[in-house]
Design an enzyme around this catalytic site. Structure first.
Site, PDB file in Angstrom:
ATOM      1  N   TYR A  53      -0.331  20.502   2.935  1.00 46.91           N
ATOM      2  CA  TYR A  53       1.117  20.226   2.967  1.00 46.91           C
ATOM      3  C   TYR A  53       1.734  20.670   4.292  1.00 46.91           C
ATOM      4  CZ  TYR A  53       0.831  18.608  -1.762  1.00 46.91           C
ATOM      5  OH  TYR A  53       0.489  17.858  -2.872  1.00 46.91           O
ATOM      6  N   ASN A  87       8.328   9.033  -2.518  1.00 51.04           N
ATOM      7  CA  ASN A  87       7.978   9.706  -1.265  1.00 51.04           C
ATOM      8  C   ASN A  87       8.576  11.113  -1.217  1.00 51.04           C
ATOM      9  OD1 ASN A  87       6.813   7.288  -0.666  1.00 51.04           O
ATOM     10  ND2 ASN A  87       8.440   6.592   0.699  1.00 51.04           N
ATOM     11  N   VAL A  88       7.871  11.972  -0.528  1.00 48.17           N
ATOM     12  CA  VAL A  88       8.336  13.364  -0.404  1.00 48.17           C
ATOM     13  C   VAL A  88       8.896  13.610   1.005  1.00 48.17           C
ATOM     14  CG1 VAL A  88       6.804  14.236  -2.200  1.00 48.17           C
ATOM     15  CG2 VAL A  88       5.963  14.159   0.169  1.00 48.17           C
ATOM     16  N   HIS A 104       8.830  12.732  -6.922  1.00 44.98           N
ATOM     17  CA  HIS A 104       7.635  13.567  -6.753  1.00 44.98           C
ATOM     18  C   HIS A 104       7.878  14.786  -5.883  1.00 44.98           C
ATOM     19  CE1 HIS A 104       5.075   9.775  -7.775  1.00 44.98           C
ATOM     20  NE2 HIS A 104       5.669  10.294  -8.837  1.00 44.98           N
ATOM     21  N   GLY A 170       6.964  -1.004  -0.877  1.00 46.54           N
ATOM     22  CA  GLY A 170       5.937  -0.088  -0.363  1.00 46.54           C
ATOM     23  C   GLY A 170       5.284   0.793  -1.406  1.00 46.54           C
ATOM     24  N   THR A 171       5.109   0.252  -2.623  1.00 50.09           N
ATOM     25  CA  THR A 171       4.395   1.043  -3.626  1.00 50.09           C
ATOM     26  C   THR A 171       3.377   0.172  -4.353  1.00 50.09           C
ATOM     27  OG1 THR A 171       4.547   2.350  -5.672  1.00 50.09           O
ATOM     28  CG2 THR A 171       6.283   0.708  -5.323  1.00 50.09           C
ATOM     29  N   SER A 172       2.201   0.774  -4.566  1.00 51.45           N
ATOM     30  CA  SER A 172       1.128   0.018  -5.249  1.00 51.45           C
ATOM     31  C   SER A 172       1.335   0.034  -6.764  1.00 51.45           C
ATOM     32  CB  SER A 172      -0.228   0.655  -4.920  1.00 51.45           C
ATOM     33  OG  SER A 172      -0.234   2.004  -5.401  1.00 51.45           O
TER      34      SER A 172
HETATM   35  N1  APR Z   1       5.380  -1.959   4.541  1.00 51.02           N
HETATM   36  C1  APR Z   1       5.503  -2.050   3.188  1.00 51.02           C
HETATM   37  N2  APR Z   1       4.520  -1.738   2.319  1.00 51.02           N
HETATM   38  C2  APR Z   1       3.354  -1.317   2.856  1.00 51.02           C
HETATM   39  C3  APR Z   1       3.135  -1.189   4.257  1.00 51.02           C
HETATM   40  C4  APR Z   1       4.225  -1.539   5.108  1.00 51.02           C
HETATM   41  N3  APR Z   1       4.112  -1.466   6.442  1.00 51.02           N
HETATM   42  N4  APR Z   1       1.861  -0.749   4.449  1.00 51.02           N
HETATM   43  C5  APR Z   1       1.316  -0.600   3.212  1.00 51.02           C
HETATM   44  N5  APR Z   1       2.197  -0.949   2.263  1.00 51.02           N
HETATM   45  C6  APR Z   1       2.022  -0.944   0.814  1.00 51.02           C
HETATM   46  C7  APR Z   1       0.589  -1.089   0.334  1.00 51.02           C
HETATM   47  O1  APR Z   1       0.221  -2.450   0.234  1.00 51.02           O
HETATM   48  C8  APR Z   1       0.679  -0.437  -1.054  1.00 51.02           C
HETATM   49  O2  APR Z   1       1.062  -1.379  -2.044  1.00 51.02           O
HETATM   50  O3  APR Z   1       2.449   0.308   0.340  1.00 51.02           O
HETATM   51  C9  APR Z   1       1.784   0.602  -0.880  1.00 51.02           C
HETATM   52  C10 APR Z   1       1.268   2.020  -0.817  1.00 51.02           C
HETATM   53  O4  APR Z   1       0.682   2.342  -2.049  1.00 51.02           O
HETATM   54  P1  APR Z   1       0.132   3.832  -2.271  1.00 51.02           P
HETATM   55  O5  APR Z   1      -0.618   4.276  -1.079  1.00 51.02           O
HETATM   56  O6  APR Z   1      -0.517   3.843  -3.620  1.00 51.02           O
HETATM   57  O7  APR Z   1       1.467   4.721  -2.310  1.00 51.02           O
HETATM   58  P2  APR Z   1       2.469   4.922  -3.524  1.00 51.02           P
HETATM   59  O8  APR Z   1       2.553   3.690  -4.368  1.00 51.02           O
HETATM   60  O9  APR Z   1       3.732   5.446  -2.953  1.00 51.02           O
HETATM   61  O10 APR Z   1       1.755   6.096  -4.366  1.00 51.02           O
HETATM   62  C11 APR Z   1       2.479   6.612  -5.459  1.00 51.02           C
HETATM   63  O11 APR Z   1       0.780   8.289  -5.744  1.00 51.02           O
HETATM   64  O12 APR Z   1      -0.617   9.792  -4.763  1.00 51.02           O
HETATM   65  C12 APR Z   1       0.554   9.662  -5.451  1.00 51.02           C
HETATM   66  O13 APR Z   1       2.365  11.127  -5.377  1.00 51.02           O
HETATM   67  C13 APR Z   1       1.703  10.162  -4.635  1.00 51.02           C
HETATM   68  O14 APR Z   1       3.941   9.291  -4.534  1.00 51.02           O
HETATM   69  C14 APR Z   1       2.574   8.931  -4.457  1.00 51.02           C
HETATM   70  C15 APR Z   1       2.167   8.066  -5.628  1.00 51.02           C
END
Ligand code: APR
Length: 232
Positions: A53, A87-88, A104, A170-172
């Site tokens: 961290y 996001n943190v 989170h 931007g989240t999977s």
């Molecule tokens: N612009 C928009 N989206 C993007 C970009 C970009 N430039 N680059 C990547 N992405 C997308 C990817 O395609 C993916 O769908 O952002 C997403 C990232 O997904 P993760 O890495 O899984 O992140 P997130 O969804 O925020 O994870 C959720 O998981 O590990 C825990 O606590 C952590 O908050 C996090 C949570």
């Protein structure tokens, strides 16, 4: 003003230089989550957790919000915007967004291991073993670790229910309960999904903008403007 709710994830900060978690080269490719982001990790290898961290907090002082963050902040001129973020980092706030709910936790905050109500802004980027709260307990990152409850979800649900427009960026959508928030919006509102990858199968009420956050928010603003003009 219409309520525009944003659910954001690590992808919106990618263009600021902050790694995502599950993309190629993502954080979870390099670190085992159970070794850096869990209560067990904090008990068994505290130095590695502190280092993990501290490194991310140090980087946060070296990066800036990108035009994706800025564009969302500018939407507050025309909508009542609330951001629910996984996001943190503090890039939404630094871009000017005024209502940001961190599901989170927050990287720049630390909290007492003996009294979780004691939460502090950390001065500087480094939290060390021996840094204690006013009651003498060790301080820990103010982050929700895997296996821990997500108290902010209770506040996020009514925000989702209030949405006239939903933007997912931007989240999977891999992690619950955050991903489960989608069920709380009404079925008939428009959902804009900004992500270069396909995160959810196409569906009638989802407008997918398959591009990065910067370009995607620009395109979103154009589409919203067109929609607003058509409704007038
Ligand atoms: N612009 C928009 N989206 C993007 C970009 C970009 N430039 N680059 C990547 N992405 C997308 C990817 O395609 C993916 O769908 O952002 C997403 C990232 O997904 P993760 O890495 O899984 O992140 P997130 O969804 O925020 O994870 C959720 O998981 O590990 C825990 O606590 C952590 O908050 C996090 C949570």
């Amino acid at each position: 003003m219409k309520k525009l709710i944003v659910l954001s994830g690590a992808g919106i900060s990618a263009e600021s230089g902050i790694r995502t978690f599950r993309d190629m080269g993502g954080l979870w490719e390099e670190y085992d989550v159970t070794e850096v982001a869990s209560p067990m990790a904090w008990e068994n290898n505290r130095d590695l957790v502190l280092k993990f961290y501290n490194e991310r907090r140090k980087q946060l002082y070296e990066v800036e919000p990108n035009c994706g963050h800025m564009g969302l902040a500018e939407l507050e001129n025309d909508y009542d915007v609330e951001i629910i973020t996984q996001n943190v980092d503090d890039l939404h706030e630094r871009a000017g967004s005024s209502k940001v709910l961190h599901l989170h936790g927050e990287l720049k905050k630390v909290r007492s291991t003996g009294d979780p109500s004691l939460i502090y802004e950390l001065k500087g980027w480094e939290l060390k073993e021996g840094d204690k709260c006013e009651k003498g307990y060790q301080l820990r990152p103010h982050i929700v670790w895997f296996g821990e409850a997500v108290p902010a979800i209770e506040d996020a649900i009514p925000i989702m229910q209030s949405a006239d427009i939903l933007v997912i960026i931007g989240t999977s959508l891999n992690v619950y309960p955050a991903a489960g928030l989608l069920q709380y919006t009404s079925r008939d509102i428009p959902v804009y999904l900004i992500d270069p990858n396909e995160v959810v199968p196409p569906s009638s009420n989802i407008i997918s903008l398959k591009m990065g956050a910067g370009k995607g928010v620009k395109e979103l603003k154009k589409l919203l403007m067109e929609k607003m003009n058509n409704e007038q």
